[in-house]
Design an enzyme around this catalytic site. Sequence first.
Site, PDB file in Angstrom:
ATOM      1  N   HIS A 241      -9.753   1.999   4.947  1.00  0.00           N
ATOM      2  CA  HIS A 241      -8.463   2.129   5.640  1.00  0.00           C
ATOM      3  C   HIS A 241      -8.644   3.114   6.806  1.00  0.00           C
ATOM      4  CE1 HIS A 241      -4.316   2.958   6.563  1.00  0.00           C
ATOM      5  NE2 HIS A 241      -4.004   1.866   5.881  1.00  0.00           N
TER       6      HIS A 241
ATOM      7  N   GLU B  97      -5.822  -4.193  10.839  1.00  0.00           N
ATOM      8  CA  GLU B  97      -4.779  -3.177  10.999  1.00  0.00           C
ATOM      9  C   GLU B  97      -5.033  -2.384  12.281  1.00  0.00           C
ATOM     10  OE1 GLU B  97      -2.648  -2.131   7.076  1.00  0.00           O
ATOM     11  OE2 GLU B  97      -4.331  -0.768   7.318  1.00  0.00           O
TER      12      GLU B  97
ATOM     13  N   ASN C 247       0.861  -1.183   0.000  1.00  0.00           N
ATOM     14  CA  ASN C 247       0.000   0.000   0.000  1.00  0.00           C
ATOM     15  C   ASN C 247       0.898   1.234   0.000  1.00  0.00           C
ATOM     16  OD1 ASN C 247      -1.868   2.007   0.376  1.00  0.00           O
ATOM     17  ND2 ASN C 247      -2.382   1.465   2.498  1.00  0.00           N
TER      18      ASN C 247
ATOM     19  N   GLU D 267      -6.919   5.413   7.909  1.00  0.00           N
ATOM     20  CA  GLU D 267      -6.592   6.805   7.592  1.00  0.00           C
ATOM     21  C   GLU D 267      -7.802   7.499   6.967  1.00  0.00           C
ATOM     22  OE1 GLU D 267      -3.082   5.796   5.392  1.00  0.00           O
ATOM     23  OE2 GLU D 267      -2.109   5.236   7.278  1.00  0.00           O
TER      24      GLU D 267
ATOM     25  N   GLY E 200       2.537   2.496  10.911  1.00  0.00           N
ATOM     26  CA  GLY E 200       3.587   3.498  10.744  1.00  0.00           C
ATOM     27  C   GLY E 200       4.338   3.858  12.020  1.00  0.00           C
TER      28      GLY E 200
ATOM     29  N   SER F  71       3.209  -1.933  10.528  1.00  0.00           N
ATOM     30  CA  SER F  71       4.652  -2.069  10.759  1.00  0.00           C
ATOM     31  C   SER F  71       5.201  -3.439  10.348  1.00  0.00           C
ATOM     32  CB  SER F  71       4.991  -1.756  12.221  1.00  0.00           C
ATOM     33  OG  SER F  71       4.670  -0.405  12.510  1.00  0.00           O
TER      34      SER F  71
ATOM     35  N   LYS G 241       0.014   4.184  -0.189  1.00  0.00           N
ATOM     36  CA  LYS G 241      -0.679   5.352   0.382  1.00  0.00           C
ATOM     37  C   LYS G 241      -0.487   6.529  -0.594  1.00  0.00           C
ATOM     38  CE  LYS G 241      -0.220   3.369   4.910  1.00  0.00           C
ATOM     39  NZ  LYS G 241      -0.120   3.519   6.329  1.00  0.00           N
TER      40      LYS G 241
HETATM   41  P1  13P Z   1       2.864   0.580   7.744  1.00  0.00           P
HETATM   42  O1  13P Z   1       3.287  -0.746   7.148  1.00  0.00           O
HETATM   43  O2  13P Z   1       3.654   1.721   7.245  1.00  0.00           O
HETATM   44  O3  13P Z   1       2.796   0.475   9.249  1.00  0.00           O
HETATM   45  O4  13P Z   1       1.376   0.838   7.239  1.00  0.00           O
HETATM   46  C1  13P Z   1       0.415  -0.142   7.411  1.00  0.00           C
HETATM   47  C2  13P Z   1      -0.782   0.212   6.610  1.00  0.00           C
HETATM   48  O5  13P Z   1      -1.535   1.099   6.966  1.00  0.00           O
HETATM   49  C3  13P Z   1      -1.012  -0.527   5.371  1.00  0.00           C
HETATM   50  O6  13P Z   1      -2.264  -0.259   4.861  1.00  0.00           O
END
Ligand code: 13P
Length: 252
Positions: free
Chosen positions: A94, A166, A8, A96, A172, A212, A10
């Site tokens: 997601h 997640e 992903n 976010e 992150g 992560s 993002k």
């Molecule tokens: P990270 O792998 O950067 O922690 O992000 C996870 C994520 O949100 C994948 O959709």
Amino acid sequence: MRTLLIANWKMHYGPMKAGGWVRAFRRERLPKEIDIAVAVPHVSLAAARASLGRASIPALASQNSFWAKEGAYTGEVSPDMLQEFGVQYCLVGHSERRALLGETDEMVGKKAAALQSAGIVPVICVGENEAQNKKGEVNKILRQQVTAALAGLKPEGKTPFVFAYEPIWSIGTGKACPAQKAKEAHEVIRAAIQKKFSASLADKVRVIYGGSVDANNISEYITTTGVNGALVGGASLDPRAFAFLCRTANPA
Ligand code: 13P
């Protein structure tokens, strides 16, 4: 069940950089035993598709979709439009987007159902935040999010849908969720699928972990029962590093 790994990006890599990532990734040795997809920004779909050509690895994924087929929805993109690029998977809900753009459980359910009708596999993201985790509300939150997402989904198809667990506190942050805790969360997700549909469908649906994940911890997750792959953010931005992660995840 085949392991599923989804990169992903993002909000990284516009059309100028997307093609380069795909070409660099494809130059790497990629395991055929696992399913690999890359979720790119909408504006980069055409460039990623052009660099892929007829190649099917990695599969193309989208990070979001609207639920209506077409109409007066300024700024939105429909499942049919994604279909035109040969998109096979689409992330939905997601955290976010839930947090920053106010996506509700109901919206997530509508998006998942619309994608499924268009022949795209929805990858439904669920997970608790840190406060909910501390209060011991993980199972409650997951049941609520999963049940709402399943509302309009059909149990048919080879891969009817995917869930991605997640936990928000692990995204992150470098604080990867212990594999045993992820396993417990995946069991709660499967129980909700079983309740709505059947045990056989719950066994068939892939539940992947995100938060992560990197090349150092991927093996731990995919060797854990009930964890069928990973959704990878930061560690997917470098195509060579992500290819290495994919090779590390290959049990063969
Ligand atoms: P990270 O792998 O950067 O922690 O992000 C996870 C994520 O949100 C994948 O959709």
